[in-house]
Design an enzyme around this catalytic site. Structure first.
Site, PDB file in Angstrom:
ATOM      1  N   TYR A 286      -4.856 -14.100   4.109  1.00 34.14           N
ATOM      2  CA  TYR A 286      -6.352 -14.056   4.747  1.00 34.14           C
ATOM      3  C   TYR A 286      -7.416 -14.013   3.726  1.00 34.14           C
ATOM      4  O   TYR A 286      -8.631 -14.206   3.978  1.00 34.14           O
ATOM      5  CB  TYR A 286      -6.660 -12.608   5.413  1.00 34.14           C
ATOM      6  CG  TYR A 286      -6.095 -11.457   4.767  1.00 34.14           C
ATOM      7  CD1 TYR A 286      -7.100 -10.937   3.878  1.00 34.14           C
ATOM      8  CD2 TYR A 286      -5.037 -10.808   5.125  1.00 34.14           C
ATOM      9  CE1 TYR A 286      -6.740  -9.780   3.092  1.00 34.14           C
ATOM     10  CE2 TYR A 286      -4.603  -9.550   4.305  1.00 34.14           C
ATOM     11  CZ  TYR A 286      -5.592  -9.154   3.637  1.00 34.14           C
ATOM     12  OH  TYR A 286      -5.448  -7.871   2.798  1.00 34.14           O
ATOM     13  N   GLU A 287      -7.090 -13.885   2.185  1.00 31.58           N
ATOM     14  CA  GLU A 287      -8.002 -14.078   1.265  1.00 31.58           C
ATOM     15  C   GLU A 287      -8.353 -15.470   1.195  1.00 31.58           C
ATOM     16  O   GLU A 287      -9.422 -15.763   0.536  1.00 31.58           O
ATOM     17  CB  GLU A 287      -7.428 -13.454   0.259  1.00 31.58           C
ATOM     18  CG  GLU A 287      -7.306 -12.018   0.176  1.00 31.58           C
ATOM     19  CD  GLU A 287      -6.698 -11.475  -1.199  1.00 31.58           C
ATOM     20  OE1 GLU A 287      -7.367 -11.360  -2.312  1.00 31.58           O
ATOM     21  OE2 GLU A 287      -5.340 -11.242  -1.142  1.00 31.58           O
TER      22      GLU A 287
ATOM     23  N   HIS B  77      -6.083  -3.423  -4.883  1.00 31.20           N
ATOM     24  CA  HIS B  77      -4.914  -4.284  -5.169  1.00 31.20           C
ATOM     25  C   HIS B  77      -5.012  -4.785  -6.296  1.00 31.20           C
ATOM     26  O   HIS B  77      -5.425  -6.018  -6.588  1.00 31.20           O
ATOM     27  CB  HIS B  77      -4.945  -5.561  -3.963  1.00 31.20           C
ATOM     28  CG  HIS B  77      -4.344  -5.218  -2.511  1.00 31.20           C
ATOM     29  ND1 HIS B  77      -3.019  -5.536  -2.136  1.00 31.20           N
ATOM     30  CD2 HIS B  77      -5.028  -4.544  -1.649  1.00 31.20           C
ATOM     31  CE1 HIS B  77      -3.264  -5.050  -0.932  1.00 31.20           C
ATOM     32  NE2 HIS B  77      -4.089  -4.498  -0.470  1.00 31.20           N
TER      33      HIS B  77
ATOM     34  N   ASN C 203       0.008   3.747  10.534  1.00 34.99           N
ATOM     35  CA  ASN C 203      -0.962   4.014  11.423  1.00 34.99           C
ATOM     36  C   ASN C 203      -0.109   3.502  12.884  1.00 34.99           C
ATOM     37  O   ASN C 203       0.854   2.782  12.753  1.00 34.99           O
ATOM     38  CB  ASN C 203      -2.281   3.218  11.575  1.00 34.99           C
ATOM     39  CG  ASN C 203      -2.009   1.659  11.251  1.00 34.99           C
ATOM     40  OD1 ASN C 203      -1.780   1.379  10.154  1.00 34.99           O
ATOM     41  ND2 ASN C 203      -2.349   1.036  12.265  1.00 34.99           N
TER      42      ASN C 203
ATOM     43  N   SER D 163       0.741  -1.292  -0.016  1.00 32.41           N
ATOM     44  CA  SER D 163      -0.010   0.005  -0.111  1.00 32.41           C
ATOM     45  C   SER D 163       0.946   1.150   0.005  1.00 32.41           C
ATOM     46  O   SER D 163       1.809   1.360   0.706  1.00 32.41           O
ATOM     47  CB  SER D 163      -0.813   0.141   1.387  1.00 32.41           C
ATOM     48  OG  SER D 163      -1.641  -1.178   1.330  1.00 32.41           O
TER      49      SER D 163
ATOM     50  N   MET E 257       0.399  -7.762   7.614  1.00 31.95           N
ATOM     51  CA  MET E 257      -0.244  -8.982   7.184  1.00 31.95           C
ATOM     52  C   MET E 257       0.735  -9.360   6.046  1.00 31.95           C
ATOM     53  O   MET E 257      -0.049 -10.425   5.183  1.00 31.95           O
ATOM     54  CB  MET E 257      -1.761  -8.735   6.934  1.00 31.95           C
ATOM     55  CG  MET E 257      -2.444  -7.970   8.032  1.00 31.95           C
ATOM     56  SD  MET E 257      -4.193  -7.767   7.538  1.00 31.95           S
ATOM     57  CE  MET E 257      -4.694  -6.851   9.130  1.00 31.95           C
ATOM     58  N   SER E 258       1.623  -9.477   5.612  1.00 31.46           N
ATOM     59  CA  SER E 258       2.357  -9.772   4.475  1.00 31.46           C
ATOM     60  C   SER E 258       3.749  -9.753   4.636  1.00 31.46           C
ATOM     61  O   SER E 258       4.265  -9.840   5.842  1.00 31.46           O
ATOM     62  CB  SER E 258       2.325  -8.776   3.134  1.00 31.46           C
ATOM     63  OG  SER E 258       2.709  -7.478   3.599  1.00 31.46           O
TER      64      SER E 258
ATOM     65  N   HIS F 123      -9.629  -0.137   7.150  1.00 30.34           N
ATOM     66  CA  HIS F 123      -8.567  -0.561   6.102  1.00 30.34           C
ATOM     67  C   HIS F 123      -8.564   0.697   5.118  1.00 30.34           C
ATOM     68  O   HIS F 123      -7.313   1.382   4.700  1.00 30.34           O
ATOM     69  CB  HIS F 123      -9.301  -1.531   5.083  1.00 30.34           C
ATOM     70  CG  HIS F 123      -8.494  -1.601   3.747  1.00 30.34           C
ATOM     71  ND1 HIS F 123      -7.256  -2.258   3.613  1.00 30.34           N
ATOM     72  CD2 HIS F 123      -8.906  -1.567   2.631  1.00 30.34           C
ATOM     73  CE1 HIS F 123      -6.810  -2.390   2.490  1.00 30.34           C
ATOM     74  NE2 HIS F 123      -7.873  -1.901   1.806  1.00 30.34           N
TER      75      HIS F 123
ATOM     76  N   ALA G 161       2.739  -1.984   3.945  1.00 34.35           N
ATOM     77  CA  ALA G 161       2.228  -0.717   5.049  1.00 34.35           C
ATOM     78  C   ALA G 161       2.137  -1.623   6.446  1.00 34.35           C
ATOM     79  O   ALA G 161       1.778  -2.880   6.356  1.00 34.35           O
ATOM     80  CB  ALA G 161       1.178  -0.075   4.713  1.00 34.35           C
TER      81      ALA G 161
ATOM     82  N   HIS H 210      -2.944 -12.219  -0.257  1.00 33.60           N
ATOM     83  CA  HIS H 210      -2.697 -12.252   1.132  1.00 33.60           C
ATOM     84  C   HIS H 210      -3.325 -13.766   1.557  1.00 33.60           C
ATOM     85  O   HIS H 210      -4.212 -13.935   0.788  1.00 33.60           O
ATOM     86  CB  HIS H 210      -3.206 -11.042   1.955  1.00 33.60           C
ATOM     87  CG  HIS H 210      -2.588  -9.748   1.728  1.00 33.60           C
ATOM     88  ND1 HIS H 210      -2.983  -9.003   0.429  1.00 33.60           N
ATOM     89  CD2 HIS H 210      -1.487  -9.081   2.189  1.00 33.60           C
ATOM     90  CE1 HIS H 210      -2.489  -7.888   0.489  1.00 33.60           C
ATOM     91  NE2 HIS H 210      -1.484  -7.980   1.485  1.00 33.60           N
TER      92      HIS H 210
HETATM   93  N1  HPA Z   1      -2.078  -4.228  11.563  1.00 34.09           N
HETATM   94  C1  HPA Z   1      -1.793  -4.982  10.857  1.00 34.09           C
HETATM   95  N2  HPA Z   1      -1.413  -4.829   9.628  1.00 34.09           N
HETATM   96  C2  HPA Z   1      -1.466  -3.536   8.985  1.00 34.09           C
HETATM   97  C3  HPA Z   1      -1.488  -2.590  10.039  1.00 34.09           C
HETATM   98  C4  HPA Z   1      -1.859  -2.784  11.296  1.00 34.09           C
HETATM   99  O1  HPA Z   1      -2.071  -1.956  12.161  1.00 34.09           O
HETATM  100  N3  HPA Z   1      -1.522  -1.252   9.270  1.00 34.09           N
HETATM  101  C5  HPA Z   1      -1.089  -1.663   8.017  1.00 34.09           C
HETATM  102  N4  HPA Z   1      -1.324  -3.074   7.925  1.00 34.09           N
END
Ligand code: HPA
Length: 275
Positions: free
Chosen positions: A89-90, A65, A239, A34, A215-216, A250, A117, A87
């Site tokens: 989780y998909e 994506h 964040n 991202s 998550m990657s 998201h 990200a 990912h």
């Molecule tokens: N947690 C998990 N994955 C993320 C986050 C987060 O705070 N920010 C961006 N991807």
């Protein structure tokens, strides 16, 4: 569970399908996270192949994506760039999540440059900052090497002492100084998602020495390391992690990552030119 032969043949089938379209030989395999959605504008593009045109290739379901390989040059460096990744989780099998990385290696890429990200856990991090990965925690995500070992890819028990290449790290750090971009260094943990972490999980990760969470990336680094690639990875802290700031969405994560996009693009481009 797929046999080693089946895993190898699926990867090889993708490579053969790509080779029917282009004979481009990349040096660097770049995976865009991202914030780097517009990175294609930095590439002197020679060829683009949508994932959907590669038989068996996993195609992402996440909004924002887009999915395609972009072949071209960043400066003089030949690059294959993944615009969009899938990912875990998909719902894909973990061997499909890492298939694109293996394909890029088999196309000739020696360097794996991963971007993402993440949520900042280290108290000194702010949204919009960048972090160079010095190491990772993989134990909360499935190991992509579980199952019969594919000997063509690498050894059964790969060493993980130096996954992130010291020479590449030095180039990234020097480049950040030249570009006047502040770069943190730290440990990244991959969790499966798709739910963000709970505040208690973030406290646990901090106690474990984790600086940023996402998550990657880690599963891709594991297969890249298995196949002998030199790896570097940069995370955009989009964040503050759960419990440290506002509730997470998201859309907000995506927006914050996009805001740092231009600077992220510059850092990645100036690094690749030196690889
Ligand atoms: N947690 C998990 N994955 C993320 C986050 C987060 O705070 N920010 C961006 N991807």
């Amino acid at each position: 569970m797929a046999t080693a032969k089946e895993v190898f043949e699926k990867v090889n089938g993708c490579v053969e399908a790509i080779r029917k379209v282009t004979d481009f030989k990349p040096k660097v395999a770049l995976t865009l996270g991202s914030g780097l959605g517009n990175y294609a504008s930095q590439i002197d593009i020679k060829c683009e192949i949508p994932y959907s045109e590669i038989p068996g290739f996993p195609v992402s379901t996440v909004p924002g994506h887009d999915g395609r390989f972009i072949f071209g040059y960043v400066g003089e460096t030949p690059v294959v760039c993944m615009k969009g990744r899938v990912h875990y989780y998909e719902g894909y099998d973990i061997s499909d999540v890492v298939l694109p990385t293996r394909v890029m290696r088999m196309l000739g890429a020696e360097i794996l440059f991963l971007t993402n990200a993440s949520g900042g856990i280290n108290y000194s991090f702010n949204p919009g900052d960048f972090m160079l990965l010095t190491d990772h925690v993989s134990v909360f995500a499935p190991n992509p090497l579980i199952g019969p070992n594919v000997d063509e890819f690498g050894t059964r028990f790969p060493d993980m002492s130096n996954v992130y290449d010291k020479d590449l790290m030095k180039i990234v750090k020097d480049t950040a100084i030249e570009d006047k971009i502040y770069l943190h260094e730290g440990v990244y943990a991959q969790l499966t998602g798709p739910s963000f972490e709970s505040p208690a999980e973030i406290r646990m990760l901090r106690t474990l020495g984790v600086d940023a969470v996402g998550m990657s990336t880690v599963v891709e680094a594991i297969v890249g390391n298995h196949m002998g690639m030199r790896i570097c990875a940069i995370s955009c802290i989009s964040n503050l992690a759960a419990g440290m700031g506002d509730p997470l969405s998201h859309e907000d994560v995506q927006k914050a990552a996009d805001k740092s996009g231009k600077l992220f693009e510059k850092l990645v481009t100036d690094c690749i030119k030196k690889f």
